[in-house]
Enzyme design. Structure first.
Site, PDB file in Angstrom:
ATOM      1  N   SER A  81       0.869  -1.251  -0.104  1.00  0.00           N
ATOM      2  CA  SER A  81       0.085   0.210   0.069  1.00  0.00           C
ATOM      3  C   SER A  81       0.769   1.344  -0.023  1.00  0.00           C
ATOM      4  CB  SER A  81      -0.814   0.104   1.194  1.00  0.00           C
ATOM      5  OG  SER A  81      -1.799   1.137   1.151  1.00  0.00           O
ATOM      6  N   HIS A  88      -7.749  -3.587   3.877  1.00  0.00           N
ATOM      7  CA  HIS A  88      -7.144  -2.262   4.127  1.00  0.00           C
ATOM      8  C   HIS A  88      -7.838  -1.347   3.108  1.00  0.00           C
ATOM      9  CE1 HIS A  88      -4.608   0.854   2.484  1.00  0.00           C
ATOM     10  NE2 HIS A  88      -4.139   1.015   3.604  1.00  0.00           N
ATOM     11  N   ASN A  89      -8.073  -1.842   1.808  1.00  0.00           N
ATOM     12  CA  ASN A  89      -8.568  -0.801   0.758  1.00  0.00           C
ATOM     13  C   ASN A  89     -10.069  -0.589   1.081  1.00  0.00           C
ATOM     14  OD1 ASN A  89      -6.115  -1.222  -0.491  1.00  0.00           O
ATOM     15  ND2 ASN A  89      -6.933  -1.234  -2.307  1.00  0.00           N
ATOM     16  N   LYS A 130      -4.587  -6.965   2.569  1.00  0.00           N
ATOM     17  CA  LYS A 130      -4.510  -5.679   1.693  1.00  0.00           C
ATOM     18  C   LYS A 130      -5.842  -5.310   1.050  1.00  0.00           C
ATOM     19  CE  LYS A 130      -3.075  -2.405  -0.771  1.00  0.00           C
ATOM     20  NZ  LYS A 130      -3.544  -2.207  -2.292  1.00  0.00           N
ATOM     21  N   GLU A 188     -10.062   1.854   3.691  1.00  0.00           N
ATOM     22  CA  GLU A 188      -9.821   3.231   3.068  1.00  0.00           C
ATOM     23  C   GLU A 188     -11.188   3.722   2.325  1.00  0.00           C
ATOM     24  OE1 GLU A 188      -6.338   2.723   0.374  1.00  0.00           O
ATOM     25  OE2 GLU A 188      -7.801   4.000  -1.266  1.00  0.00           O
TER      26      GLU A 188
END
Ligand code: NBP
Length: 478
Positions: free
Chosen positions: A128, A186-187, A183, A190
């Site tokens: 990231s 995570h996005n 990941k 976000e």
């Protein structure tokens, strides 16, 4: 070969990652399908370290010391499979392929299994931080075997970002697809963070009547407190920016249709499969899709709404403080949901992911980096089996003090006709979790009525069905 690491795929991400390795003293073999990019990299940045340019796959593999470590940084999907098939036949037992692209974790699991059977370690790795992160230090989320991480880890620690306490933002997340799964979430988080910030902006603009410049100032102030984060910081920058052509606030000349590349959607799709309620992330994904339906929006513009009630300066400033509380409380809920999803993925795939270390490596180098993540790390470090972030005493008490304002903000938004799907969904999640009794009892009774789906009772063991079409007596079904 002499290169300790190789990077193939030299678009923005791969190029910067290769430079990051070189700047940290590693000899880096570099390769790209179109060789001009390889030459350009060495011409432009050759003095930053030791690069070994390779024009062919054979040359690239020969340039690597054994066990070979090669990073693939190409477009996710079919290109990744094509590149794997190009290199795998040239590799030997014990070599390591690192896929740093945004792969779907299910693809990573498939590739890992296939390559494992061929004696090759495959390390699906979430990276990231965009191109700046790749160059100056990303947050790195590797999956794959623990064995491969033993040699790879120290190298990744060198190129990773450093958290405020100096520790590198990389940790082995777990086997096979664990890194890409983390990941992905995570996005998703976000997306939720960005949506909540957007709602805060919308409320300050439409309800408090603030200008973008005033909102930039408000966000700057928030950024010195518990909301201190990269996304709040750049939001203030964006809102303070004036369009050179028109002299208008920049935010007013941008088309209000948000696009997406797909990781947020994946997060929600997988959450549905796992049965994890990630309503905040889902609302964020839906808010982007709604914004993109230009025709539907145009057709709906005349629908009746409430009459706006302007606030006095004093009321506006008080409201802004309440929005900060609502934003913070909703953020806690988003992270609660995201971490729940990681736990559920970890359980489903036997990854044994350490949630504290996930929070730790998100503290720097990635888009959601924030002071807040150190608090999450601390919560999981002191209580490894925390059932939910909301069960942490400190977060619970912060939500407790924020809740009155949070409720006022959601109510005001409804009264004034400002959509706040993120704030509202977060509050509904919170209230549902803390409820003594949910109307799910009624849902279950309805299911039994029309489909004989049975129900359990609060006072007796077993499954039951009521003869709804008959004399309404109850039968046990076990
Ligand atoms: P792109 O995703 O735009 O991919 C371009 C690279 O893929 C070029 O090197 C291109 O080679 C290569 N490539 C393609 Br396309 N098809 C290929 C094939 N069949 N065989 C060999 N090479 C092929 O690059 P990027 O934006 O640097 O992103 C790289 C990866 O990192 C992606 O998976 C992306 O999702 C991920 N990522 C990107 C960011 C970001 O901020 N951009 C952040 C985090 C992760 P060519 O030069 O010969 O066309």
């Amino acid at each position: 070969g002499t290169a300790q690491i190789g990077v193939t795929g030299l678009a923005v991400m791969g190029r910067n990652l290769a430079r990051n390795f070189a700047r940290n003293g590693f000899t880096v073999a570099v390769h790209n399908r179109t060789a001009a990019k390889t030459r350009a990299l060495v011409e432009e940045f050759g003095d930053e370290g030791t690069f070994v340019p390779a024009e062919s796959a054979e040359e690239f593999v020969a340039a690597l010391e054994r066990p070979r470590r090669l990073v693939i940084m190409v477009k996710a999907g079919d290109p990744t499979d094509a590149v794997i098939e190009e290199f795998a036949p040239l590799l030997e037992e014990g070599d390591v392929i690192i896929d740093g692209g945004n792969a779907h974790f299910a693809d990573t699991r498939r590739r890992e299994k296939d390559l494992r059977e061929r004696g090759i370690h495959f390390v699906g790795t979430g990276i990231s931080g965009g191109e700046e992160g790749a160059l100056h230090g990303p947050s790195i989320m590797p999956g794959g075997s623990a064995e491969s991480y033993a040699t790879l880890g120290p190298m990744l620690e060198k190129i990773a970002a450093k958290a405020p306490d100096g520790t590198p933002t990389v940790a082995h997340m777990g086997p096979d697809g664990a890194g890409h799964f983390v990941k992905m979430v995570h996005n998703g988080i976000e997306y939720a963070d960005m949506q909540l910030i957007a709602e805060a902006y919308h409320l300050l603009r439409s309800v408090a009547g603030y200008s973008p410049a005033q909102i930039a100032e408000t966000f700057r102030t928030w950024n010195t407190g518990r909301l201190d984060s990269y996304l709040i910081e750049i939001t203030a920058e964006v809102l303070a920016h004036t369009d050179a052509d028109t002299g208008k606030p920049f935010v007013d000349v941008v088309t209000d249709q948000a696009e997406q590349k797909g990781t947020g959607r994946w997060t929600v799709q997988i959450a549905l499969d796992l049965g994890v309620p990630v309503s905040g992330i889902a609302e964020a994904v839906f808010a982007r899709s709604l914004s993109g339906h230009a025709d539907l929006r145009a057709a709906s513009r005349g629908l009746p709404g409430p009459t706006p009630r302007p606030l006095s300066d004093e009321e506006a400033s008080r409201f802004a403080d309440q929005v900060e509380q609502a934003l913070y409380a909703s953020k806690i809920v988003s992270y609660t949901q995201g971490f729940h999803q990681i736990q559920a993925g970890s359980d489903a795939y036997d990854w044994n992911i350490d949630l504290g270390s996930v929070a730790a490596i998100w503290r720097a180098g990635c888009i959601i980096r924030a002071a807040f993540l150190d608090r999450i790390r601390a919560a999981y470090d002191t209580q490894r089996d925390l059932p939910s972030l909301l069960s942490d005493k400190e977060f619970a008490s912060e939500i407790g003090s924020a809740q009155d304002d949070w409720r006022d903000v959601v109510a005001t938004a409804a009264h004034q006709g400002v959509p706040t799907p993120g704030f509202s969904a977060a509050l509904a999640y919170y209230d549902a979790l803390r409820a003594d009794r949910l109307p799910a009892a009624l849902t279950q009774a309805q299911r039994d009525f029309f489909g004989a789906h049975t129900y359990r009772r609060v006072d007796r063991e077993g499954s039951f069905h009521t003869l709804w079409g008959g004399d309404r007596s109850e039968v046990g079904t076990d």
